[in-house]
Design an enzyme around this catalytic site. Structure first.
Site, mmCIF file in Angstrom:
data_model
loop_
_atom_site.group_PDB
_atom_site.id
_atom_site.type_symbol
_atom_site.label_atom_id
_atom_site.label_comp_id
_atom_site.label_asym_id
_atom_site.label_seq_id
_atom_site.Cartn_x
_atom_site.Cartn_y
_atom_site.Cartn_z
ATOM 1 N N CYS A 14 0.841 -1.195 0.000
ATOM 2 C CA CYS A 14 0.000 0.000 0.000
ATOM 3 C C CYS A 14 0.880 1.250 0.000
ATOM 4 O O CYS A 14 1.833 1.352 0.780
ATOM 5 C CB CYS A 14 -0.917 0.014 1.216
ATOM 6 S SG CYS A 14 -1.964 1.489 1.326
ATOM 7 N N CYS A 20 -0.400 5.933 7.033
ATOM 8 C CA CYS A 20 -1.724 5.562 7.540
ATOM 9 C C CYS A 20 -1.574 4.810 8.857
ATOM 10 O O CYS A 20 -0.597 4.071 9.058
ATOM 11 C CB CYS A 20 -2.444 4.690 6.515
ATOM 12 S SG CYS A 20 -4.058 4.093 7.042
ATOM 13 N N CYS A 23 -3.004 -1.290 9.192
ATOM 14 C CA CYS A 23 -2.194 -2.289 8.468
ATOM 15 C C CYS A 23 -0.716 -2.197 8.790
ATOM 16 O O CYS A 23 0.142 -2.174 7.894
ATOM 17 C CB CYS A 23 -2.407 -2.143 6.967
ATOM 18 S SG CYS A 23 -4.106 -2.329 6.439
ATOM 19 N N CYS A 93 -8.102 2.243 -1.035
ATOM 20 C CA CYS A 93 -7.650 1.403 0.076
ATOM 21 C C CYS A 93 -7.622 -0.039 -0.410
ATOM 22 O O CYS A 93 -8.678 -0.653 -0.632
ATOM 23 C CB CYS A 93 -8.591 1.535 1.273
ATOM 24 S SG CYS A 93 -8.139 0.473 2.662
ATOM 25 N N GLN A 188 -19.295 -9.288 10.504
ATOM 26 C CA GLN A 188 -17.876 -9.623 10.399
ATOM 27 C C GLN A 188 -17.251 -8.843 9.242
ATOM 28 O O GLN A 188 -17.879 -8.609 8.216
ATOM 29 C CB GLN A 188 -17.691 -11.121 10.175
ATOM 30 C CG GLN A 188 -18.151 -11.996 11.328
ATOM 31 C CD GLN A 188 -17.298 -11.847 12.589
ATOM 32 O OE1 GLN A 188 -16.221 -11.237 12.579
ATOM 33 N NE2 GLN A 188 -17.784 -12.388 13.693
ATOM 34 N N PHE A 215 -25.106 -13.746 22.609
ATOM 35 C CA PHE A 215 -24.540 -12.601 21.877
ATOM 36 C C PHE A 215 -24.670 -12.892 20.374
ATOM 37 O O PHE A 215 -23.716 -12.754 19.617
ATOM 38 C CB PHE A 215 -23.084 -12.354 22.259
ATOM 39 C CG PHE A 215 -22.832 -12.172 23.729
ATOM 40 C CD1 PHE A 215 -22.989 -10.930 24.324
ATOM 41 C CD2 PHE A 215 -22.447 -13.235 24.522
ATOM 42 C CE1 PHE A 215 -22.741 -10.749 25.682
ATOM 43 C CE2 PHE A 215 -22.201 -13.077 25.876
ATOM 44 C CZ PHE A 215 -22.353 -11.821 26.462
ATOM 45 N N ASP A 235 -29.651 -11.865 22.415
ATOM 46 C CA ASP A 235 -28.807 -10.688 22.244
ATOM 47 C C ASP A 235 -29.569 -9.470 22.760
ATOM 48 O O ASP A 235 -30.807 -9.439 22.729
ATOM 49 C CB ASP A 235 -28.432 -10.475 20.775
ATOM 50 C CG ASP A 235 -27.221 -9.569 20.604
ATOM 51 O OD1 ASP A 235 -26.124 -10.091 20.346
ATOM 52 O OD2 ASP A 235 -27.378 -8.340 20.742
ATOM 53 N N ASP A 283 -20.396 -15.397 21.395
ATOM 54 C CA ASP A 283 -19.520 -14.535 20.591
ATOM 55 C C ASP A 283 -19.724 -13.093 21.047
ATOM 56 O O ASP A 283 -20.407 -12.308 20.398
ATOM 57 C CB ASP A 283 -19.869 -14.686 19.105
ATOM 58 C CG ASP A 283 -18.980 -13.824 18.213
ATOM 59 O OD1 ASP A 283 -17.919 -13.370 18.692
ATOM 60 O OD2 ASP A 283 -19.349 -13.597 17.044
ATOM 61 N N CYS A 309 -12.883 -11.923 19.790
ATOM 62 C CA CYS A 309 -12.056 -11.008 18.994
ATOM 63 C C CYS A 309 -10.959 -10.379 19.843
ATOM 64 O O CYS A 309 -10.268 -9.468 19.387
ATOM 65 C CB CYS A 309 -12.930 -9.922 18.357
ATOM 66 S SG CYS A 309 -13.817 -8.899 19.547
#
Length: 351
Positions: A14, A20, A23, A93, A188, A215, A235, A283, A309
């Site tokens: 990139c 930036c 990443c 991007c 996601q 969740f 949820d 989750d 996550c």
């Protein structure tokens, strides 16, 4: 963290790398990249005194990220600069899906030119682009954006939480079902990650026939699970629950799905509610599922599949389950956010 042996460096792809703020691992070669991401998982597990053999990390980059949030300031649109709150104006991007790579900054720039400084969240769905705009400007008139949205061919435009224009409901596939996404609904980042996580959840649940999905959001796991098991989906997000209910109504061949809107942080499913299930899937957001894990640790549920996550909150929650009599049988890292310092996990716990 930034030190990579010369023989295991890669050329960043990139043109904004280093400027930036995203990443940050593009210069890592394959071995260093894998070791770094696995280290992100192993360190919190080690601190929590949890011994488990990590499965190989699964790449789930797919064709790129299908959602992104850009900032529009003046005539510029893009992300924040590295270690700064200053805006980096970008033209494209490369980590986004093709439908967003150049379109996302162009759309954000046009919206900013129309209403002033704002944040623009874009999602590529099966029925077109879903765009949600946030601005602190006092009550901007949505009419200023509707013509722009029509000209751009957007599926939906949401302004400060209110739908300003909807040409067609944004929707995504989930197993055999299709989910119409509510505004600001969780999704996601890549379609490949949703498929990969869904497959790991189904493999973990195995032959269980009565499953709680906690969740659950709009139901990416619940809908897949319901192809072979009865599901109780819970949820706090009422619009997401409504979207799941609609998907169930319009999908043939599913087992019964019960739903409940409930804040599982404040009011987790209690032991007496959990004991009827063959398996529980959860989750949670980045904060984890501490309260729910304490109830699971006291329950008789034979199988738990945890999706996370955040390796740190996963390790905390895993320690609670293990202290309650579960064994962490399998732990699989999933690389959804390519080149970033994030990693997903799917753990299978059995009594």
């Amino acid at each position: 963290m930034d030190l990579v042996e010369p023989e295991d460096r890669a050329e960043p792809f990139c043109r904004y790398f280093g400027t930036c703020g995203g990443c940050s691992l593009q210069h890592f070669g394959p071995a260093a990249y894998d070791a770094f991401k696995r280290g992100m998982v192993e360190a919190p597990l080690r601190n929590a005194h949890i011994a488990v053999q990590l499965q190989p990390m699964l790449a789930a980059h797919g064709t790129g990220r299908r959602r992104a949030t850009l900032h529009a300031r003046g005539k510029a649109a893009g992300y924040m600069r590295a270690k700064s709150h200053d805006l980096l104006d970008i033209e494209s991007c490369p980590i986004l899906v093709p439908a967003l790579q150049t379109a996302a900054p162009a759309i954000a720039r046009q919206i900013g030119a129309t209403i002033g400084d704002c944040d623009v969240a874009l999602t590529a769905t099966d029925t077109g682009l879903d765009v949600a705009v946030r601005t602190e400007k006092s009550k901007p008139k949505p009419e200023r954006l509707t013509l722009l949205a029509q000209r751009l061919g957007l599926a939906r435009l949401v302004l400060n939480g209110e739908i300003a224009l909807q040409a067609q409901p944004p929707s995504v596939r989930s197993g055999t079902a299709s989910i119409e996404l509510p505004p600001a609904s969780f999704l996601q980042a890549t379609a490949a990650a949703e498929d990969t996580l869904g497959r790991l959840v189904l493999d973990g649940v195995g032959k269980a026939r009565n499953v709680a999905d906690l969740f659950c959001g709009a139901g990416p796991f619940a809908l897949r699970l319901a192809e072979r098991a009865r599901v109780f989906a819970v949820d706090a997000d009422k619009p997401a629950i409504a979207a799941l209910e609609k998907a169930v109504r319009f999908t043939r061949g599913l087992k019964p799905v019960r739903t409940l809107s409930r804040d599982l942080f404040r009011e987790p499913l209690y032991v007496v509610e959990l004991n009827d299930f063959d398996a529980v899937v959860f989750d949670p957001p980045r904060a984890g599922a501490e309260a729910q894990c304490r109830e699971l640790a006291r329950s008789k549920v034979p199988l738990v599949v945890a999706v996370s996550c955040d390796p740190r909150t996963f390790a905390r929650d895993a320690a609670i389950l293990i202290a309650g009599g579960y064994k962490l049988e399998r732990l699989t890292p999933v690389d959804q956010f390519a080149w970033s310092q994030h990693v997903e996990l799917v753990g299978v716990f059995r009594r």
